[in-house]
Write a protein that holds these residues in place. Sequence first.
Motif, short mmCIF file in Angstrom:
data_model
loop_
_atom_site.label_atom_id
_atom_site.label_comp_id
_atom_site.label_asym_id
_atom_site.label_seq_id
_atom_site.Cartn_x
_atom_site.Cartn_y
_atom_site.Cartn_z
N GLN A 145 34.79 38.20 42.32
CA GLN A 145 35.68 37.70 41.29
C GLN A 145 35.37 38.37 39.96
O GLN A 145 34.21 38.57 39.62
CB GLN A 145 35.54 36.19 41.12
N TRP A 172 47.84 39.53 31.39
CA TRP A 172 48.47 40.04 32.62
C TRP A 172 48.35 41.55 32.73
O TRP A 172 48.20 42.09 33.83
CB TRP A 172 49.92 39.57 32.73
N VAL A 208 44.83 42.06 33.95
CA VAL A 208 44.75 41.62 35.35
C VAL A 208 45.28 42.71 36.28
O VAL A 208 44.68 43.02 37.31
CB VAL A 208 45.51 40.30 35.56
N GLN A 224 42.86 44.32 39.06
CA GLN A 224 43.18 44.15 40.48
C GLN A 224 43.41 45.50 41.15
O GLN A 224 42.90 45.73 42.25
CB GLN A 224 44.39 43.25 40.66
N SER A 266 43.34 41.34 48.46
CA SER A 266 43.53 40.39 47.37
C SER A 266 43.30 38.96 47.88
O SER A 266 43.74 38.59 48.96
CB SER A 266 44.94 40.50 46.80
N ILE A 269 44.98 35.31 42.21
CA ILE A 269 44.69 35.29 40.77
C ILE A 269 44.89 33.86 40.30
O ILE A 269 45.90 33.23 40.62
CB ILE A 269 45.65 36.22 40.00
N TYR A 295 44.69 31.18 36.85
CA TYR A 295 44.72 31.15 35.39
C TYR A 295 44.23 29.79 34.90
O TYR A 295 44.52 28.76 35.51
CB TYR A 295 46.14 31.37 34.86
N TRP A 350 41.85 34.59 33.26
CA TRP A 350 42.41 34.89 34.56
C TRP A 350 41.26 35.26 35.48
O TRP A 350 40.38 36.03 35.11
CB TRP A 350 43.38 36.07 34.48
N VAL A 370 40.44 37.10 38.83
CA VAL A 370 40.96 38.03 39.83
C VAL A 370 39.97 38.05 40.99
O VAL A 370 38.80 38.35 40.80
CB VAL A 370 41.12 39.45 39.23
#
Length: 89
Positions: A16, A28, A31, A35, A55, A58, A60, A73, A75
């Motif tokens: 993470q 964003w 992110v 990612q 993945s 995500i 928030y 956030w 990830v």
Amino acid sequence: TNAAAPASSWWEALCQVDVYAATDAEGWQLVDVVQESLLEIDGESSGYVVARVASAGIQYTNDQGFNPPVGRWIVSVIVTARDLTSGGD
């Protein structure tokens, strides 16, 4: 944790990365970069063989640990890898 595939010498780990930003737009954007960078990890690196990165979502939250609070956030990716010296079983 140990992974069943592709071999028993492989393991999986949840990784993470926390992203903090003052605005949603900035958050964003960061992110997306984080990612994409995580999903591009593969092959041999630093003594490990990475077979797969997927993945795991995500999340928030409005982090109240800051004054004023900021967006956070989280990830997450799942990495399947093995030690380079453990062989390919």
